[in-house]
Write an enzyme that holds these catalytic residues in place. Structure first.
Site, PDB file in Angstrom:
ATOM      1  CB  CYS A  60      -3.861   1.563   6.968  1.00  0.00           C
ATOM      2  SG  CYS A  60      -3.802   3.046   7.985  1.00  0.00           S
ATOM      3  NE  ARG A  61      -4.584   1.262   1.462  1.00  0.00           N
ATOM      4  CZ  ARG A  61      -4.434   1.876   0.301  1.00  0.00           C
ATOM      5  NH1 ARG A  61      -5.307   1.657  -0.675  1.00  0.00           N
ATOM      6  NH2 ARG A  61      -3.424   2.697   0.083  1.00  0.00           N
ATOM      7  CB  SER A  62       0.283  -3.436   2.862  1.00  0.00           C
ATOM      8  OG  SER A  62       1.034  -2.475   3.548  1.00  0.00           O
ATOM      9  CG  ASN A  88       4.274  -1.626   5.341  1.00  0.00           C
ATOM     10  OD1 ASN A  88       5.321  -1.938   5.890  1.00  0.00           O
ATOM     11  ND2 ASN A  88       3.338  -2.515   5.103  1.00  0.00           N
ATOM     12  CG  ASP A 106      -5.291   5.019   2.690  1.00  0.00           C
ATOM     13  OD1 ASP A 106      -5.417   4.665   3.881  1.00  0.00           O
ATOM     14  OD2 ASP A 106      -4.296   5.627   2.272  1.00  0.00           O
ATOM     15  CB  CYS A 150      -0.998  -0.022   1.157  1.00  0.00           C
ATOM     16  SG  CYS A 150      -0.301   0.195   2.811  1.00  0.00           S
TER      17      CYS A 150
END
Length: 154
Positions: free
Chosen positions: A15-17, A13, A125, A10
């Protein structure tokens, strides 16, 4: 898809990934699949930081622990090391394509389409959102993990 190792990417690095990577690790392990899963960001401003506190809280509530995560930025060697390098959104994918050696661009993709999910293309995001946005990312991570497992025969 043959299996292999996955790098989830993402922007920062945090939140999402990290959560997608942790969901994949848990789901693959539960299915008896031995794969390496890591995460990173295309940008470097959060390198060394923990996952966002809101994501850590949402992840913990859903049964995923992110306390050991430390953000890192993608490196050229990652494109060689990982069989699949999967971005969360189109901007991530464009950034990856710009950095990836041309001979390895076949390894790039978007996470949800790579997992066979066709009703949602990008993992949004949640950084500027509220708790529901973080929970939505986790739900998409779980759908994607199940889709990848199904493709791998797990």
């Amino acid at each position: 898809m043959s299996g292999g190792d996955f790098l989830i990417v993402c922007l920062g690095n945090i939140c999402r990934s990290p959560v997608v990577a942790e969901v994949l690790r848990q789901r693959f392990a539960a299915a008896g699949r031995s794969v390496t899963v890591d995460s990173c960001g295309t940008g470097g401003w959060h390198v060394g930081h923990r996952a966002d506190a809101r994501m850590r809280e949402a992840a913990r509530a859903a049964g995923y622990e992110l306390s050991a995560h430390r953000a890192r930025q993608i490196e050229v060697a990652d494109f060689q090391r990982f069989e699949r390098v999967l971005g969360m959104d189109q901007a991530n994918l464009r950034d990856l394509a710009a950095q990836c050696p041309p001979a390895l661009r076949h390894r790039l993709g978007l996470f949800l389409p790579a997992a066979g999910i066709d009703d949602v293309v990008e993992v949004p995001d949640p950084y500027y959102g509220g708790p529901e946005d973080f929970r939505q990312v986790i739900a998409l991570a779980e759908r994607g993990a199940d889709g990848l497992l199904a493709q791998l025969g797990g």
